[in-house]
Design a protein around this motif. Sequence first.
Motif, PDB file in Angstrom:
ATOM      1  N   SER A   1       0.838  -1.201   0.000  1.00  0.00           N
ATOM      2  CA  SER A   1       0.000   0.000   0.000  1.00  0.00           C
ATOM      3  C   SER A   1       0.872   1.250   0.000  1.00  0.00           C
TER       4      SER A   1
ATOM      5  N   ARG B   1       1.241   5.093   1.783  1.00  0.00           N
ATOM      6  CA  ARG B   1       0.832   5.899   2.932  1.00  0.00           C
ATOM      7  C   ARG B   1       1.706   7.150   3.016  1.00  0.00           C
ATOM      8  N   TYR B   2       1.279   8.097   3.841  1.00  0.00           N
ATOM      9  CA  TYR B   2       2.102   9.277   4.068  1.00  0.00           C
ATOM     10  C   TYR B   2       1.970   9.790   5.491  1.00  0.00           C
ATOM     11  N   THR B   3       2.948  10.590   5.869  1.00  0.00           N
ATOM     12  CA  THR B   3       2.962  11.319   7.126  1.00  0.00           C
ATOM     13  C   THR B   3       3.682  12.637   6.851  1.00  0.00           C
TER      14      THR B   3
ATOM     15  N   GLU C   1       2.418  14.212  11.849  1.00  0.00           N
ATOM     16  CA  GLU C   1       1.116  14.059  11.189  1.00  0.00           C
ATOM     17  C   GLU C   1       0.673  12.600  11.273  1.00  0.00           C
ATOM     18  N   THR C   2      -0.596  12.379  11.521  1.00  0.00           N
ATOM     19  CA  THR C   2      -1.144  11.022  11.580  1.00  0.00           C
ATOM     20  C   THR C   2      -0.925  10.315  10.247  1.00  0.00           C
ATOM     21  N   GLU C   3      -0.429   9.087  10.315  1.00  0.00           N
ATOM     22  CA  GLU C   3      -0.241   8.303   9.096  1.00  0.00           C
ATOM     23  C   GLU C   3      -1.581   8.154   8.384  1.00  0.00           C
ATOM     24  N   THR C   4      -1.559   8.367   7.061  1.00  0.00           N
ATOM     25  CA  THR C   4      -2.785   8.335   6.264  1.00  0.00           C
ATOM     26  C   THR C   4      -2.566   7.472   5.035  1.00  0.00           C
ATOM     27  N   ASP C   5      -3.580   6.682   4.660  1.00  0.00           N
ATOM     28  CA  ASP C   5      -3.514   5.875   3.448  1.00  0.00           C
ATOM     29  C   ASP C   5      -3.686   6.754   2.219  1.00  0.00           C
ATOM     30  N   ILE C   6      -2.800   6.593   1.267  1.00  0.00           N
ATOM     31  CA  ILE C   6      -2.983   7.180  -0.062  1.00  0.00           C
ATOM     32  C   ILE C   6      -3.760   6.182  -0.904  1.00  0.00           C
ATOM     33  N   HIS C   7      -3.298   4.937  -0.854  1.00  0.00           N
ATOM     34  CA  HIS C   7      -3.991   3.838  -1.539  1.00  0.00           C
ATOM     35  C   HIS C   7      -3.778   2.561  -0.753  1.00  0.00           C
ATOM     36  N   THR C   8      -4.859   1.894  -0.424  1.00  0.00           N
ATOM     37  CA  THR C   8      -4.779   0.606   0.259  1.00  0.00           C
ATOM     38  C   THR C   8      -4.684  -0.477  -0.803  1.00  0.00           C
TER      39      THR C   8
END
Length: 187
Positions: free
Chosen positions: A126, A128-130, A143-150
């Motif tokens: 996957s 992700r970004y922070t 910054e809370t880790e966030t999915d760009i694409h699962t």
Amino acid sequence: QAAAVDVADFDSTVCGTAFQGCFPQPGRTTTLMPIREAIMNRLQYWRHDEFESLVGNFVVDVNAADRGGVRWFDVRRPLTGGPWTTYQQGTYSIDATHRWMAAVAMDQSENIALAYNAVSGSVFPSLRYTGRSFDDPLGLMTETETDIHTGTASNSSIRYGDYAAMGVDPSDDCTFWFTGMDNTATT
């Protein structure tokens, strides 16, 4: 002659020293390779009002058991001259998921974005970004880790996620753009 820059200790032997994978993925015996040998594309340069900066990243072993994490750094030198020094550095690894093949960039305000691949025995490859704001405590991605694409499928070969890139939009010098590998099938 290349300048020496002091950095904190880290373990770069994730997955050993051979050309091999060790990051598991769901439903396959094929493990993914971290490509631990190099700073990832690209080392980003920024000329600020009072200093120059270079931000970059590479993968490291965060637990001496081949768990991949992203080691990132921000080195600087004054515009008046002098040596490059480490301004801040850190390793991003918040749980048992492997993180690698990252890209990092800094904007005009010294905010930093970091995007990467993530995988585990229960997480398909996957994206992700922070990130961090310029005034956050040094060395931390806050910054809370966030999915760009699962991801929805495992990869059929050990190579995955090559050639990710992070850039800053020149129209405003603050919008981050990221490209990375997306797997919706085994190839």
